[in-house]
Design a protein around this motif. Structure first.
Motif, PDB file in Angstrom:
ATOM      1  N   LYS A   1      94.567  64.186  12.818  1.00 15.65           N
ATOM      2  CA  LYS A   1      94.331  63.040  11.937  1.00 15.65           C
ATOM      3  C   LYS A   1      94.712  63.359  10.498  1.00 15.65           C
ATOM      4  CE  LYS A   1      90.353  61.671  14.775  1.00 15.65           C
ATOM      5  NZ  LYS A   1      88.881  61.543  14.802  1.00 15.65           N
ATOM      6  N   ILE A   2      94.602  64.629  10.120  1.00 16.21           N
ATOM      7  CA  ILE A   2      94.900  65.027   8.740  1.00 16.21           C
ATOM      8  C   ILE A   2      96.393  65.257   8.543  1.00 16.21           C
ATOM      9  CG2 ILE A   2      94.478  66.777   6.958  1.00 16.21           C
ATOM     10  CD1 ILE A   2      91.792  67.338   8.330  1.00 16.21           C
ATOM     11  N   ILE A   3      97.038  65.992   9.457  1.00 18.09           N
ATOM     12  CA  ILE A   3      98.416  66.427   9.213  1.00 18.09           C
ATOM     13  C   ILE A   3      99.421  65.868  10.219  1.00 18.09           C
ATOM     14  CG2 ILE A   3      97.511  68.555   8.209  1.00 18.09           C
ATOM     15  CD1 ILE A   3      98.535  70.074  10.641  1.00 18.09           C
ATOM     16  N   GLY A   4      98.960  65.096  11.208  1.00 21.10           N
ATOM     17  CA  GLY A   4      99.853  64.583  12.231  1.00 21.10           C
ATOM     18  C   GLY A   4      99.847  65.468  13.467  1.00 21.10           C
ATOM     19  N   LYS A   5     100.042  64.851  14.632  1.00 23.19           N
ATOM     20  CA  LYS A   5      99.837  65.587  15.879  1.00 23.19           C
ATOM     21  C   LYS A   5     100.879  66.675  16.110  1.00 23.19           C
ATOM     22  CE  LYS A   5     102.275  62.425  19.040  1.00 23.19           C
ATOM     23  NZ  LYS A   5     102.146  61.607  20.265  1.00 23.19           N
ATOM     24  N   HIS A   6     102.129  66.455  15.682  1.00 23.45           N
ATOM     25  CA  HIS A   6     103.157  67.443  15.965  1.00 23.45           C
ATOM     26  C   HIS A   6     102.976  68.698  15.110  1.00 23.45           C
ATOM     27  CE1 HIS A   6     105.236  63.620  17.277  1.00 23.45           C
ATOM     28  NE2 HIS A   6     105.191  64.358  18.371  1.00 23.45           N
ATOM     29  N   ARG A   7     102.689  68.524  13.841  1.00 22.11           N
ATOM     30  CA  ARG A   7     102.454  69.690  12.988  1.00 22.11           C
ATOM     31  C   ARG A   7     101.149  70.383  13.376  1.00 22.11           C
ATOM     32  NH1 ARG A   7     103.961  68.099   6.809  1.00 22.11           N
ATOM     33  NH2 ARG A   7     102.578  66.323   7.206  1.00 22.11           N
ATOM     34  N   ALA A   8     100.150  69.601  13.767  1.00 22.12           N
ATOM     35  CA  ALA A   8      98.895  70.206  14.205  1.00 22.12           C
ATOM     36  C   ALA A   8      99.113  71.054  15.452  1.00 22.12           C
ATOM     37  CB  ALA A   8      97.853  69.123  14.476  1.00 22.12           C
ATOM     38  N   PHE A   9      99.859  70.547  16.410  1.00 16.55           N
ATOM     39  CA  PHE A   9     100.111  71.309  17.639  1.00 16.55           C
ATOM     40  C   PHE A   9     100.804  72.626  17.311  1.00 16.55           C
ATOM     41  CE2 PHE A   9     102.106  72.684  21.505  1.00 16.55           C
ATOM     42  CZ  PHE A   9     101.267  72.260  22.522  1.00 16.55           C
ATOM     43  N   GLU A  10     101.799  72.578  16.433  1.00 16.71           N
ATOM     44  CA  GLU A  10     102.543  73.789  16.094  1.00 16.71           C
ATOM     45  C   GLU A  10     101.626  74.848  15.484  1.00 16.71           C
ATOM     46  OE1 GLU A  10     104.486  76.579  13.539  1.00 16.71           O
ATOM     47  OE2 GLU A  10     103.865  74.701  12.608  1.00 16.71           O
ATOM     48  N   LEU A  11     100.761  74.459  14.579  1.00 19.38           N
ATOM     49  CA  LEU A  11      99.861  75.423  13.948  1.00 19.38           C
ATOM     50  C   LEU A  11      98.827  75.948  14.930  1.00 19.38           C
ATOM     51  CD1 LEU A  11      99.124  73.841  10.436  1.00 19.38           C
ATOM     52  CD2 LEU A  11     100.655  75.734  10.980  1.00 19.38           C
ATOM     53  N   LEU A  12      98.251  75.070  15.736  1.00 19.45           N
ATOM     54  CA  LEU A  12      97.168  75.455  16.627  1.00 19.45           C
ATOM     55  C   LEU A  12      97.641  76.328  17.783  1.00 19.45           C
ATOM     56  CD1 LEU A  12      95.284  72.034  16.774  1.00 19.45           C
ATOM     57  CD2 LEU A  12      94.540  74.092  15.569  1.00 19.45           C
ATOM     58  N   PHE A  13      98.879  76.132  18.238  1.00 20.53           N
ATOM     59  CA  PHE A  13      99.344  76.862  19.415  1.00 20.53           C
ATOM     60  C   PHE A  13     100.347  77.967  19.099  1.00 20.53           C
ATOM     61  CE2 PHE A  13      97.468  73.076  21.214  1.00 20.53           C
ATOM     62  CZ  PHE A  13      96.808  73.580  22.326  1.00 20.53           C
ATOM     63  N   SER A  14     100.750  78.090  17.833  1.00 20.96           N
ATOM     64  CA  SER A  14     101.549  79.260  17.435  1.00 20.96           C
ATOM     65  C   SER A  14     100.649  80.371  16.908  1.00 20.96           C
ATOM     66  CB  SER A  14     102.571  78.886  16.355  1.00 20.96           C
ATOM     67  OG  SER A  14     101.923  78.620  15.109  1.00 20.96           O
ATOM     68  N   GLY A  15      99.517  79.986  16.317  1.00 14.76           N
ATOM     69  CA  GLY A  15      98.600  80.966  15.755  1.00 14.76           C
ATOM     70  C   GLY A  15      99.063  81.572  14.450  1.00 14.76           C
ATOM     71  N   ARG A  16     100.158  81.059  13.879  1.00 17.33           N
ATOM     72  CA  ARG A  16     100.706  81.673  12.667  1.00 17.33           C
ATOM     73  C   ARG A  16      99.843  81.374  11.443  1.00 17.33           C
ATOM     74  NH1 ARG A  16     103.324  78.292   9.071  1.00 17.33           N
ATOM     75  NH2 ARG A  16     103.903  76.199   9.811  1.00 17.33           N
ATOM     76  N   SER A  17      99.949  82.240  10.456  1.00 14.09           N
ATOM     77  CA  SER A  17      99.256  82.011   9.191  1.00 14.09           C
ATOM     78  C   SER A  17     100.176  81.275   8.225  1.00 14.09           C
ATOM     79  CB  SER A  17      98.807  83.347   8.585  1.00 14.09           C
ATOM     80  OG  SER A  17      99.920  84.178   8.335  1.00 14.09           O
ATOM     81  N   PHE A  18      99.581  80.648   7.224  1.00 13.65           N
ATOM     82  CA  PHE A  18     100.374  79.921   6.224  1.00 13.65           C
ATOM     83  C   PHE A  18      99.651  79.970   4.888  1.00 13.65           C
ATOM     84  CE2 PHE A  18      97.771  77.073   8.710  1.00 13.65           C
ATOM     85  CZ  PHE A  18      97.188  76.188   7.811  1.00 13.65           C
ATOM     86  N   GLY A  19     100.427  79.805   3.842  1.00 14.17           N
ATOM     87  CA  GLY A  19      99.904  79.973   2.494  1.00 14.17           C
ATOM     88  C   GLY A  19      99.370  78.694   1.879  1.00 14.17           C
ATOM     89  N   PRO A  20      98.875  78.769   0.643  1.00 19.39           N
ATOM     90  CA  PRO A  20      98.253  77.607   0.014  1.00 19.39           C
ATOM     91  C   PRO A  20      99.226  76.470  -0.276  1.00 19.39           C
ATOM     92  CG  PRO A  20      98.460  79.425  -1.543  1.00 19.39           C
ATOM     93  CD  PRO A  20      98.807  79.975  -0.200  1.00 19.39           C
ATOM     94  N   GLU A  21     100.487  76.805  -0.564  1.00 21.26           N
ATOM     95  CA  GLU A  21     101.450  75.737  -0.842  1.00 21.26           C
ATOM     96  C   GLU A  21     101.670  74.860   0.390  1.00 21.26           C
ATOM     97  OE1 GLU A  21     102.035  78.948  -1.410  1.00 21.26           O
ATOM     98  OE2 GLU A  21     101.981  79.067  -3.608  1.00 21.26           O
ATOM     99  N   GLU A  22     101.832  75.501   1.553  1.00 21.64           N
ATOM    100  CA  GLU A  22     101.987  74.723   2.787  1.00 21.64           C
ATOM    101  C   GLU A  22     100.709  73.967   3.108  1.00 21.64           C
ATOM    102  OE1 GLU A  22     103.347  75.123   7.482  1.00 21.64           O
ATOM    103  OE2 GLU A  22     103.347  76.896   6.195  1.00 21.64           O
ATOM    104  N   ALA A  23      99.553  74.605   2.874  1.00 21.66           N
ATOM    105  CA  ALA A  23      98.281  73.929   3.124  1.00 21.66           C
ATOM    106  C   ALA A  23      98.152  72.670   2.270  1.00 21.66           C
ATOM    107  CB  ALA A  23      97.123  74.880   2.853  1.00 21.66           C
TER     108      ALA A  23
END
Length: 256
Positions: free
Chosen positions: A147-169
């Motif tokens: 709901k916050i970032i969209g389902k496709h970007r959410a899936f990528e973050l949740l199932f890749s497990g990668r970290s990301f920085g404050p700018e991307e956040a």
């Protein structure tokens, strides 16, 4: 000794997580944190809440997987506190809460920060959902993150497990402001004072309405997340993931 530092001044309660080295979430820490939220909610002098960390460079690393592997903590007991009691305490807070993320936020640390109403991040903060790499799932985030970032970007973050920085956040809409690390608490306190200056009853009612409109199925989503996490955590992949974490090695997944 409490694993939470609680102070209150100028109508703002500051709740600092203090469980070095990484602020791993234990039953005791979660009990202390939930008690601090209840304390802030019950104090009529408190009109805003800041959640941050007393450990430099670490906001919260998430559930204490080592304790789970060693049998010192049960997944069900941790999730009861993190998913149900903590989120219920945040919903019932009746005053705005600000997460001031000063470093690493992972897994359950993401749950704690996103349960707040606003996130301010230092320029040295990092975020991520690494549960998949431990053989479990970040189930609570399946409901609100799309709901916050969209389902496709959410899936990528949740199932890749990668970290990301404050700018991307910030680009994703998870973070409202990025500030230098040495200015983080100052920025959080300034925003808290903006909220404190508004009419208290209007803020209370408005926050209740905002929470209800944004997540009308909150309790059902939490129950589903608990069931999903516990089901996966009882499987062999999760047991291997917990063991690998405790033994500081790469997990050996059964790919048959």
């Amino acid at each position: 000794m409490s694993l939470i530092n609680y102070t209150s001044h100028n109508h703002v309660a500051e709740i600092l997580i203090d469980n070095p080295p990484v602020n791993a979430l234990t039953e005791t820490l979660l009990d202390d944190y939930i008690s601090a939220l209840h304390k802030a909610a019950a104090d009529d002098d408190v009109r805003a809440v800041i959640v941050s960390s007393a450990v430099p460079g670490r906001f919260c690393a998430g559930l204490d997987l080592r304790a789970i592997h060693l049998g010192q903590s049960k997944v069900t007991d941790l999730l009861e506190r993190l998913y149900r009691q903590m989120t219920d305490a945040q919903h019932a807070l009746n005053k705005p809460s600000i997460a001031a993320v000063n470093g690493t936020a992972r897994g359950g640390g993401m749950t704690m920060s996103i349960s707040c109403d606003v996130i301010i991040a230092s320029d040295q903060s990092t975020f991520g959902y690494p549960e998949i790499d431990a053989g479990v799932l970040p189930s609570i985030h399946f409901s609100h993150l799309p709901k916050i970032i969209g389902k496709h970007r959410a899936f990528e973050l949740l199932f890749s497990g990668r970290s990301f920085g404050p700018e991307e956040a910030k680009e994703l809409g998870l973070v409202s402001h990025i500030v230098p690390a040495d200015q983080l608490m100052t920025a959080a306190r300034e925003l808290a004072q903006v909220f404190c200056a508004k009419p208290r009853d209007v803020m209370r009612l408005g926050r209740q309405a905002f929470k209800a409109a944004g997540d009308p199925d909150h309790r059902a989503a939490v129950s589903a997340a608990v069931d999903n996490f516990c089901h996966v955590a009882s499987g062999p992949d999760a047991q291997e993931g917990f063991a690998a974490f405790a033994q500081k090695r790469k997990p050996k997944w059964n790919q048959a």
